[in-house]
Design a protein around this motif. Structure first.
Motif, PDB file in Angstrom:
ATOM      1  N   ASP A  63       0.848  -1.193   0.000  1.00  0.00           N
ATOM      2  CA  ASP A  63       0.000   0.000   0.000  1.00  0.00           C
ATOM      3  C   ASP A  63       0.881   1.239   0.000  1.00  0.00           C
ATOM      4  N   PHE A  64       0.243   2.415   0.003  1.00  0.00           N
ATOM      5  CA  PHE A  64       0.989   3.659   0.064  1.00  0.00           C
ATOM      6  C   PHE A  64       1.698   3.771   1.417  1.00  0.00           C
ATOM      7  N   CYS A  65       2.791   4.529   1.441  1.00  0.00           N
ATOM      8  CA  CYS A  65       3.601   4.589   2.651  1.00  0.00           C
ATOM      9  C   CYS A  65       2.868   5.258   3.808  1.00  0.00           C
ATOM     10  N   PHE A  66       1.815   6.008   3.521  1.00  0.00           N
ATOM     11  CA  PHE A  66       1.080   6.645   4.611  1.00  0.00           C
ATOM     12  C   PHE A  66      -0.017   5.732   5.166  1.00  0.00           C
TER      13      PHE A  66
ATOM     14  N   PRO B  29       5.311  -4.023   3.861  1.00  0.00           N
ATOM     15  CA  PRO B  29       6.012  -2.828   3.356  1.00  0.00           C
ATOM     16  C   PRO B  29       5.149  -2.027   2.386  1.00  0.00           C
ATOM     17  N   SER B  30       5.552  -0.799   2.159  1.00  0.00           N
ATOM     18  CA  SER B  30       4.827   0.076   1.238  1.00  0.00           C
ATOM     19  C   SER B  30       5.307  -0.130  -0.193  1.00  0.00           C
ATOM     20  N   PHE B  31       4.573   0.478  -1.120  1.00  0.00           N
ATOM     21  CA  PHE B  31       4.882   0.356  -2.540  1.00  0.00           C
ATOM     22  C   PHE B  31       6.319   0.777  -2.853  1.00  0.00           C
TER      23      PHE B  31
ATOM     24  N   LEU C 274       6.858   5.340   7.876  1.00  0.00           N
ATOM     25  CA  LEU C 274       6.993   4.503   6.686  1.00  0.00           C
ATOM     26  C   LEU C 274       7.311   5.291   5.423  1.00  0.00           C
ATOM     27  N   CYS C 275       7.065   6.586   5.412  1.00  0.00           N
ATOM     28  CA  CYS C 275       7.401   7.394   4.235  1.00  0.00           C
ATOM     29  C   CYS C 275       8.826   7.937   4.294  1.00  0.00           C
ATOM     30  N   THR C 276       9.573   7.542   5.310  1.00  0.00           N
ATOM     31  CA  THR C 276      10.985   7.933   5.428  1.00  0.00           C
ATOM     32  C   THR C 276      11.871   6.692   5.298  1.00  0.00           C
ATOM     33  N   ALA C 277      13.161   6.922   5.306  1.00  0.00           N
ATOM     34  CA  ALA C 277      14.111   5.807   5.230  1.00  0.00           C
ATOM     35  C   ALA C 277      14.136   4.997   6.517  1.00  0.00           C
ATOM     36  N   GLY C 278      13.614   5.572   7.623  1.00  0.00           N
ATOM     37  CA  GLY C 278      13.582   4.832   8.880  1.00  0.00           C
ATOM     38  C   GLY C 278      14.977   4.476   9.363  1.00  0.00           C
ATOM     39  N   SER C 279      15.120   3.271   9.891  1.00  0.00           N
ATOM     40  CA  SER C 279      16.413   2.824  10.412  1.00  0.00           C
ATOM     41  C   SER C 279      16.671   1.388   9.986  1.00  0.00           C
ATOM     42  N   THR C 280      17.873   0.933  10.247  1.00  0.00           N
ATOM     43  CA  THR C 280      18.293  -0.405   9.815  1.00  0.00           C
ATOM     44  C   THR C 280      18.661  -1.255  11.024  1.00  0.00           C
ATOM     45  N   GLU C 281      18.094  -2.462  11.051  1.00  0.00           N
ATOM     46  CA  GLU C 281      18.480  -3.465  12.030  1.00  0.00           C
ATOM     47  C   GLU C 281      19.418  -4.452  11.334  1.00  0.00           C
ATOM     48  N   TYR C 282      20.578  -4.667  11.911  1.00  0.00           N
ATOM     49  CA  TYR C 282      21.546  -5.619  11.368  1.00  0.00           C
ATOM     50  C   TYR C 282      21.520  -6.894  12.207  1.00  0.00           C
ATOM     51  N   VAL C 283      21.481  -8.048  11.535  1.00  0.00           N
ATOM     52  CA  VAL C 283      21.608  -9.328  12.231  1.00  0.00           C
ATOM     53  C   VAL C 283      22.775 -10.066  11.593  1.00  0.00           C
ATOM     54  N   ALA C 284      23.870 -10.167  12.337  1.00  0.00           N
ATOM     55  CA  ALA C 284      25.065 -10.866  11.857  1.00  0.00           C
ATOM     56  C   ALA C 284      25.072 -12.289  12.415  1.00  0.00           C
ATOM     57  N   PHE C 285      25.496 -13.237  11.579  1.00  0.00           N
ATOM     58  CA  PHE C 285      25.505 -14.648  11.958  1.00  0.00           C
ATOM     59  C   PHE C 285      26.929 -15.201  11.922  1.00  0.00           C
ATOM     60  N   TRP C 286      27.232 -16.024  12.912  1.00  0.00           N
ATOM     61  CA  TRP C 286      28.450 -16.827  12.933  1.00  0.00           C
ATOM     62  C   TRP C 286      28.054 -18.277  13.175  1.00  0.00           C
TER      63      TRP C 286
ATOM     64  N   LYS D 258      13.283   9.352   2.014  1.00  0.00           N
ATOM     65  CA  LYS D 258      14.311  10.275   2.487  1.00  0.00           C
ATOM     66  C   LYS D 258      14.725   9.935   3.920  1.00  0.00           C
ATOM     67  N   ALA D 259      16.024   9.965   4.161  1.00  0.00           N
ATOM     68  CA  ALA D 259      16.531   9.842   5.526  1.00  0.00           C
ATOM     69  C   ALA D 259      16.388  11.193   6.212  1.00  0.00           C
ATOM     70  N   LEU D 260      15.712  11.226   7.347  1.00  0.00           N
ATOM     71  CA  LEU D 260      15.506  12.490   8.047  1.00  0.00           C
ATOM     72  C   LEU D 260      16.827  13.035   8.569  1.00  0.00           C
ATOM     73  N   SER D 261      16.936  14.340   8.553  1.00  0.00           N
ATOM     74  CA  SER D 261      18.133  14.986   9.097  1.00  0.00           C
ATOM     75  C   SER D 261      18.105  14.916  10.617  1.00  0.00           C
ATOM     76  N   VAL D 262      19.239  15.222  11.227  1.00  0.00           N
ATOM     77  CA  VAL D 262      19.323  15.234  12.685  1.00  0.00           C
ATOM     78  C   VAL D 262      18.304  16.202  13.273  1.00  0.00           C
ATOM     79  N   ALA D 263      18.174  17.370  12.664  1.00  0.00           N
ATOM     80  CA  ALA D 263      17.229  18.373  13.172  1.00  0.00           C
ATOM     81  C   ALA D 263      15.788  17.880  13.039  1.00  0.00           C
TER      82      ALA D 263
END
Length: 697
Positions: free
Chosen positions: A138-141, A180-182, A323-335, A218-223
């Motif tokens: 669907d749409f990100c909103f 996820p959105s379109f 959902l209309c922004t880049a949000g954040s990333t979760e990393y899962v590393a495997f050994w 878009k990734a939001l700025s710090v401000a």
């Protein structure tokens, strides 16, 4: 039914362990022997329902990038699974459902499973199962947050379209996921959302099904992030952490951070009016924080040779945008420790966002990572082999590949013990075909019949090749997908040759491969018919070739490696692409004749029907048939079956007309064979026949 009162028969006094060992026999005697059926005319004998002493579905999550549901099943005991590693063992089934209306209705998404065995050694063992699903983005909103229900059932497939089923051994898990959105928006959907109606002339001139790329998020700025969280209980150490990490590792950025107040260029962090020293001190003292997200389960999918992790997102905010922004990333590393210390296997990622309509139980996500299991296998005669898996979840910072003891600021570490599937190890440079038509080659009679062996299961799903009677053998038809392990850096081509023909044929149709992020790519062979091998992170299902088959003959299949000229053995495959057709399927009314009128209150209709392939001249056989009345009316008897009726006159059927209103009706006979069509479960050659009648007042 077994006479439970017969002297010497005391199945009503079996201990649970013995009852488990005779599970199917007891169900044959009494379908509600264990009392797990909510509505049944049979009285329970030994009440066992939702027992998790042997196995338990621990976690369920959704991979947005791969559009796959993942479940992690914990095996707890050394025995109770009907045999050791060299035996058929028993099946653990997981059926998934989706609900888009808060559980009012559930949509069946199919069943997957794996084979469990009696295995000595440390427990628990963690297995994962994977079910690809098709969901509407669907749409990100729009926050699309369906519920998932997963039902684990030992050695008894949960019935389809029965979301209330309670397993004897197993359990039910309910979670909420995020769709996820379109990435691409259809033009007609965009116009509908904007409530724009095009004139008829424009509708004829414009392709309304044209896909338009969505704007990159878009990734939001710090401000912007600081402003968004001004009224939210998200501490600066959380939302400023990514930027502080970036600055600390970049000398040029650090200079702008510490520039004098009069400097023309200052880093945005320096303009927020916060005490960075205090925030950095808080970050230093934050270690393994699982307030926002937590890695709950890790397992190995022994069908797909993929590691899986399920991540619970616990809060609606703290993920640097909606959902209309880049949000954040979760990393899962495997050994993986195969026996000589942890080796880095790779890192999977997951995109997370702020969700305003956050469910009380959180949101469940999943990640998957292909892993080289084949080179570590050993034959079943040598006993089970296990490996230790370590997974580390880290928000916004990828764990260093060289440090399996890394402690993230936000996230956690989880260890799991997994079973390595039995088999001969495969080394690089060895030509390999592992799966043909969805079935592992070890479960196909590739030297005599070319059909599946009794008890065969789909390699990637773990479900029976013949879901009605898995002692029967199945032929193949439609698109046959060839899969096998890669020898990266080399090339290969797959050959087929009809039995009795002198001419081999190279399979050169383009194939579609999927990478670890869910991106499909169409691949083409070179001028000699050779494809380049891909690493399994670029081809997660190890697809080698497509064979769009035809006819009902036997064929040989083999693979050739370019550099060495080595080939696999010839695998014999039986094709059946001919569907049942009249006169092999037919249905008639005997009482009064076909297409006649009957008065309200008429005695039941009698007739005969034929569902057979006995005259087709192929190696096919009836898989199952159904009889239904349309529009909705009483059910014919029988309503379904799995046995060949033989040629005409076939078998009798009856239909009670009691309560049926005056109308025109059709009794529809659907017949399917048990051919594995298009390399996937629940696809068969089929056809139908019908007979009509009218009820008049």
């Amino acid at each position: 039914m077994v006479n439970q009162n017969k002297p010497g028969v005391s199945i009503d006094k079996l201990p649970p362990e013995q009852a488990r060992g005779n599970f199917h026999l007891l169900l044959l005697a009494n379908p509600n022997y264990f009392g797990n059926l909510k509505t049944s005319e049979f009285k329970p004998v030994l009440t066992i329902a939702g027992d998790t002493a042997y196995e338990e579905l621990s976690c369920v999550g959704f991979s947005p990038s791969l559009s796959r549901l993942e479940g992690v099943v914990t095996i707890k005991q050394n025995s109770g699974y009907l045999g050791d590693l060299c035996s058929a063992g028993s099946q653990e089934y997981v059926r998934f459902y989706l609900s888009f209306d808060n559980g009012a209705t559930w949509l069946d998404q199919g069943v997957v499973g794996f084979t469990a065995h009696d295995l000595p050694g440390p427990k628990p063992l963690e297995y994962s199962v994977t079910q690809p699903i098709s969901v509407s983005e669907d749409f990100c909103f729009v926050e699309n947050l369906p519920q998932v229900r997963a039902i684990l059932s030992w050695n008894y497939e949960p019935p389809a379209n029965t979301p209330g089923f309670v397993p004897v051994w197993g359990n039910v898990v309910n979670v909420t996921i995020q769709i996820p959105s379109f990435e691409f928006i259809l033009l007609d959907g965009l116009l509908a959302e904007a409530k724009v109606k095009l004139p008829a002339s424009l509708k004829q001139a414009v392709d309304l099904k044209q896909a338009i790329p969505a704007v990159p998020k878009k990734a939001l700025s710090v401000a912007e992030i600081a402003a968004a969280y001004k009224e939210k209980p998200v501490p600066p150490k959380r939302f400023l952490y990514p930027e502080i990490e970036k600055v600390s590792g970049n000398q040029a950025l650090s200079i702008t951070m510490n520039a004098p107040a009069s400097a023309a260029v200052k880093h945005p962090l320096a303009l927020l009016g916060v005490n960075l020293g205090d925030i950095i001190a808080e970050i230093f003292t934050t270690s393994g924080d699982t307030t926002y997200e937590e890695l709950d389960c890790v397992g190995l999918d022994i069908n797909r040779n993929m590691l899986a992790g399920v991540v619970k997102v616990k809060l609606p905010y703290g993920f640097n945008g909606g959902l209309c922004t880049a949000g954040s990333t979760e990393y899962v590393a495997f050994w993986v420790d195969w026996g000589s210390g942890y080796e880095y296997a790779g890192t999977a990622t997951l995109n997370t966002h702020d969700i305003s309509a956050f469910p009380p139980g959180g949101l469940e996500y999943a990640v998957g990572l292909p892993v080289d299991v084949a080179s570590h296998r050993q034959p079943c005669e040598k006993g089970p082999k296990t490996a230790n898996v370590r997974a580390i979840l880290s928000w916004q910072t990828s764990p260093p590949p060289t440090n399996p003891n890394y402690v993230p600021v936000w996230g956690n570490q989880l260890d799991a013990l997994v079973q390595i599937p039995a088999g001969l190890p495969i080394e690089t440079g060895t030509p390999d075909i592992a799966i043909i038509g969805g079935i592992g080659v070890a479960q196909i009679d590739t030297s005599a019949t070319g059909m599946t062996l009794p008890g065969a299961v789909f390699a990637l799903q773990g479900t029976p090749a013949d879901p009605w009677d898995n002692t029967r053998q199945c032929p193949f038809g439609g698109r046959i997908v060839i899969q096998g392990l890669p020898s990266v850096g080399d090339k290969y081509r797959v050959w087929i040759q009809k039995v009795g023909s002198p001419l081999p044929i190279a399979l050169t149709d383009p194939i579609v491969t999927t990478d670890g992020m869910g991106n499909p790519t169409t691949r083409y062979p070179d001028g000699s018919g050779f494809f380049s091998y891909l690493d399994n992170t670029q081809n997660i299902d190890n697809v080698l070739a497509y064979w769009d088959s035809s006819g009902d003959d036997q064929w040989n299949v083999w693979l050739e490696i370019a550099s060495s000229g080595k080939t696999t053995q010839n695998y014999l495959i039986q094709l059946v692409n001919t569907a049942p057709v009249p006169p092999e399927i037919q249905i008639h009314i005997d009482s009064g004749g076909d297409c006649k009128q009957f008065s309200v209150g008429t005695t039941p209709l009698d007739g005969h029907f034929v569902a057979t392939e006995s005259g087709s001249g192929t190696s096919g056989q009836i898989g199952h048939y159904t009889l239904t009345t349309l529009p909705s009316g009483n059910a014919p008897s029988p309503s379904n079956g799995i046995s060949d009726t033989g040629p005409a006159p076939g078998e009798p059927w009856t239909l009670s007309l009691t309560g049926m209103k005056p109308c025109g009706y059709v009794v529809l006979l659907n017949v399917w064979d048990n051919t594995i069509l298009n390399s996937a479960p629940n696809n068969w050659n089929g056809n139908d026949a019908s007979v009509g009648f009218c009820i008049v007042s």
